[in-house]
Write an enzyme that holds these catalytic residues in place. Structure first.
Site, PDB file in Angstrom:
ATOM      1  CB  SER A   6      -0.934   0.000   1.218  1.00  0.00           C
ATOM      2  OG  SER A   6      -0.205  -0.244   2.401  1.00  0.00           O
ATOM      3  CG  HIS A  34      -2.969  -0.641  -2.915  1.00  0.00           C
ATOM      4  ND1 HIS A  34      -3.207   0.697  -2.665  1.00  0.00           N
ATOM      5  CD2 HIS A  34      -3.225  -1.291  -1.741  1.00  0.00           C
ATOM      6  CE1 HIS A  34      -3.569   0.842  -1.404  1.00  0.00           C
ATOM      7  NE2 HIS A  34      -3.607  -0.346  -0.831  1.00  0.00           N
ATOM      8  CD  GLU A  81      -3.497   3.451  -5.405  1.00  0.00           C
ATOM      9  OE1 GLU A  81      -3.257   4.641  -5.621  1.00  0.00           O
ATOM     10  OE2 GLU A  81      -3.118   2.867  -4.377  1.00  0.00           O
TER      11      GLU A  81
END
Length: 296
Positions: A118, A139, A151
């Protein structure tokens, strides 16, 4: 890509494994702890039960999903013959570098290596791999089976081919992939974590209480969950790690973790996972809530 390995059976890992398996991918869930694997599979089964109860999937779908998952405690066995590895271990730089060094030795040179980090640099993770163009960030958001966003983080050397393949794979999981570049915190946490940290500072400075801060953000800003409750849900230790990565990466004091957050993590008050954070999640508290529902 048909065969997927997921490293780590914790909250994110079991959610990622659940999602791949639900969409028909043969999924290897890997963790050094047999107990963690049992707990992770238990969580997947419970989450599938909720989906059956809501009539989102059938009992047959649940059975197929569970049958698509095989558990391993040996990394070398778990990654054998897979097309994609998604690492979802603890948010620790040295641990991730160690895992990717091993993956570089154990996996085919064509295997795509992804990290669910993250905040940690994909470029740095890829630096320990012989062909860094195949390393990418995926992510996922928690809870993985529900949240649509992924992501997709391009490292400095990540190839267009790998990026496009992972974007397309994410769509096959009914997710919405968003491509971002490799800077500390990427987009989601670069924006989210300073807000959470500022909420903790607001509490630390005595401006308002926990529920008051969360209520302002829920009712005034239309957030589905207040920032302090969200921090508990993410894990205060994870929040602290992400803020430290950004603080060290940008050398900017605005990312410095609030002393209250640091103290709470040192005291073991990590949020939902420990039973207490800004809110109380203990069994006794749950019992009080249940008994309160039946009292007038």
């Amino acid at each position: 890509m048909k065969n997927i390995a997921v490293i780590g059976a914790g909250t994110m890992g079991n959610g990622i494994a659940h999602t791949f398996a639900q969409f028909g991918y043969k999924t290897h869930l890997i963790d050094i702890s047999e107990k963690s694997l049992e707990k992770g599979m238990g969580t997947i089964s419970k989450n599938l039960d909720r989906m059956v109860a809501k009539e989102k999937i059938s009992e047959e779908d649940k059975k197929d999903t569970l049958n698509n998952i095989t558990t391993y405690t040996q990394l070398s066995e778990g990654v054998k013959g897979v097309d994609l590895v998604v690492e979802a271990a603890t948010e620790n730089v040295e641990l991730k570098l160690s895992i990717f060094k091993q993956l570089d030795e154990m996996c085919s040179k064509d295997t795509v290596l992804a990290s669910n980090t993250s905040s940690i640099s994909i470029t740095k993770i890829a630096s320990v791999v012989s062909n860094p163009e195949r390393v990418i960030g995926m992510h996922f958001m928690n809870p993985v089976p529900v949240m649509k966003l992924v992501e997709i983080i391009r490292g400095y050397n990540t190839s267009d081919e790998i990026t496009n393949a992972i974007m397309e794979l994410s769509r096959k999981l009914k997710k919405e992939p968003v491509e971002v570049n490799d800077y500390p915190g990427f987009v989601a946490n670069r924006i989210l974590m300073p807000m959470i940290n500022e909420s903790i500072e607001t509490l630390y400075n005595g401006v308002a209480g926990v529920q008051e801060i969360d209520t302002v953000m829920k009712l005034g800003m239309a957030h589905p969950m207040g920032p302090l409750q969200l921090a508990d849900f993410i894990g205060l230790d994870v929040c602290l790690s992400i803020l430290e990565v950004m603080y060290n990466g940008f050398k900017n004091p605005k990312y410095a973790p609030c002393p209250l957050l640091v103290n709470m993590v040192q005291a073991g008050k990590l949020g939902v996972k420990s039973g207490e954070g800004f809110y109380d999640y203990s069994e006794s508290r749950k019992a009080e809530k249940v008994s309160g529902q039946f009292s007038s």
